[in-house]
Design a protein around this motif. Structure first.
Motif, short mmCIF file in Angstrom:
data_model
loop_
_atom_site.label_atom_id
_atom_site.label_comp_id
_atom_site.label_asym_id
_atom_site.label_seq_id
_atom_site.Cartn_x
_atom_site.Cartn_y
_atom_site.Cartn_z
N VAL A 24 0.82 -1.21 0.00
CA VAL A 24 0.00 0.00 0.00
C VAL A 24 0.85 1.25 0.00
N VAL A 25 1.95 1.28 0.76
CA VAL A 25 2.75 2.50 0.86
C VAL A 25 4.23 2.17 1.00
N SER A 26 5.05 3.00 0.37
CA SER A 26 6.50 2.91 0.49
C SER A 26 7.08 4.29 0.24
N THR A 27 7.96 4.74 1.14
CA THR A 27 8.57 6.05 0.96
C THR A 27 10.05 6.02 1.28
N GLN A 28 10.80 6.84 0.57
CA GLN A 28 12.19 7.06 0.94
C GLN A 28 12.24 8.11 2.05
N LEU A 164 3.84 -6.25 -15.40
CA LEU A 164 3.22 -4.93 -15.30
C LEU A 164 3.31 -4.40 -13.88
N THR A 165 3.74 -3.14 -13.75
CA THR A 165 3.79 -2.46 -12.46
C THR A 165 2.81 -1.30 -12.48
N VAL A 166 1.92 -1.26 -11.50
CA VAL A 166 0.91 -0.21 -11.39
C VAL A 166 1.09 0.51 -10.06
N ASN A 167 1.19 1.83 -10.10
CA ASN A 167 1.21 2.64 -8.89
C ASN A 167 0.06 3.64 -8.95
N ALA A 168 -0.82 3.61 -7.98
CA ALA A 168 -1.94 4.55 -7.98
C ALA A 168 -1.43 5.99 -7.90
N VAL A 169 -0.45 6.22 -7.01
CA VAL A 169 0.13 7.56 -6.84
C VAL A 169 1.64 7.41 -6.67
N HIS A 170 2.40 8.07 -7.52
CA HIS A 170 3.87 8.06 -7.42
C HIS A 170 4.33 9.51 -7.34
N ILE A 171 4.85 9.89 -6.18
CA ILE A 171 5.31 11.25 -5.94
C ILE A 171 6.83 11.28 -6.00
N THR A 172 7.38 12.17 -6.81
CA THR A 172 8.82 12.38 -6.88
C THR A 172 9.11 13.81 -6.47
N LEU A 173 9.85 13.98 -5.38
CA LEU A 173 10.13 15.31 -4.86
C LEU A 173 11.31 15.95 -5.58
N ALA A 180 13.22 12.49 -3.10
CA ALA A 180 12.64 11.23 -2.59
C ALA A 180 11.46 10.77 -3.42
N ASN A 181 11.23 9.46 -3.40
CA ASN A 181 10.09 8.85 -4.07
C ASN A 181 9.11 8.31 -3.04
N LEU A 182 7.83 8.53 -3.28
CA LEU A 182 6.78 8.00 -2.43
C LEU A 182 5.76 7.30 -3.32
N VAL A 183 5.44 6.05 -3.00
CA VAL A 183 4.50 5.27 -3.80
C VAL A 183 3.33 4.85 -2.92
N ILE A 184 2.12 5.13 -3.40
CA ILE A 184 0.90 4.72 -2.71
C ILE A 184 0.09 3.83 -3.65
N GLY A 185 -0.21 2.61 -3.20
CA GLY A 185 -1.00 1.70 -4.01
C GLY A 185 -0.21 1.04 -5.11
N HIS A 186 0.61 0.06 -4.75
CA HIS A 186 1.49 -0.63 -5.71
C HIS A 186 0.98 -2.04 -5.97
#
Length: 235
Positions: A24-28, A164-173, A180-186
């Motif tokens: 569900v969530v992973s962040t640097q 196939l890789t699906v990320n609902a939200v991928h934030i790159t700062l 940093a990268n933040l992934v929500i919903g992988h």
């Protein structure tokens, strides 16, 4: 003639066995804020459902249930993955993110994979200015946020093996924010060629050359299972 034979062949993925991964969530790490390892995470094999009731670590805060599920079937070469959470917030320091209805899915067969990473709604707030995030956005919808970085909604990528890789939200700062990268919903999945059925042994043959035939069959099954385990361990 060669072209005709190639066209008639099944479009199997290159993987020796189906694979899947979901979280569900992973962040640097964000400056002094600790990183968040993929949570909760499920991987096939062995698959199954993993849940967390609430999470408050690093930049992530939620009281909702986080659910990650994976499954696969080597007999028909299929795999699936999903990641869901009802509400989740992120504190990025210079901005905050609020998401609702995060739902990522991935379904793979021997001929390919499909999926989606959707949100019911979301906002990014920089100072006092909120920026709305599109609900049910098309694949690879990019949103640039001043002073923060970029956000990709429903991000989808496929590698050379058909995974196939699906990320609902991928934030790159921005680099000034550690990039940093933040992934929500992988959700990630890949199909494989269906496992070959082991042929029946004719009892009348077993007494003569049947022993060698059986040994060859068992050796083939052993190698196939060993290759499948090796492939899964590298994902």
């Amino acid at each position: 003639m060669v072209g005709a034979l190639s066209t008639a062949s099944p479009a199997y993925a290159a993987l020796p066995a189906p694979v899947a991964d979901a979280y569900v969530v992973s962040t640097q790490a964000l400056g002094g804020v600790v990183a968040v390892a993929p949570s909760p995470e499920s991987a096939y094999p062995s698959g199954g459902t993993r849940t967390l009731v609430g999470l408050d670590v690093g930049p992530v805060a939620t009281t909702s249930v986080l659910t990650a599920t994976t499954a696969g079937n080597p007999v028909d070469g299929t795999a699936s993955a999903s990641a869901t959470v009802d509400k989740l917030g992120l504190d990025l320091g210079v901005a905050s993110v609020a998401l609702t209805g995060v739902n990522s899915t991935c379904n793979a067969t021997p001929t390919g994979a499909t999926g989606s990473g959707l949100i019911a709604g979301g906002t990014v707030t920089v100072g006092l200015l909120p920026v709305s995030l599109q609900a049910n956005a098309p694949a690879d919808t990019r949103v640039d946020v001043p002073l923060v970085g970029s956000i990709v909604l429903n991000e989808q990528t496929t590698d050379a093996d058909g995974v196939l890789t699906v990320n609902a939200v991928h934030i790159t700062l921005l680099p000034s924010l550690n990039g940093a990268n933040l992934v929500i919903g992988h959700a990630q999945c890949g199909g494989a060629e269906p496992a070959a059925a082991v042929p029946m042994i004719n009892p009348s043959v077993a007494g003569t050359g049947g022993g060698a035939v059986l040994a060859g069959i068992l050796a083939t099954v052993h190698v196939r299972r060993r290759n499948a385990r090796s492939a899964a361990s590298t994902v």
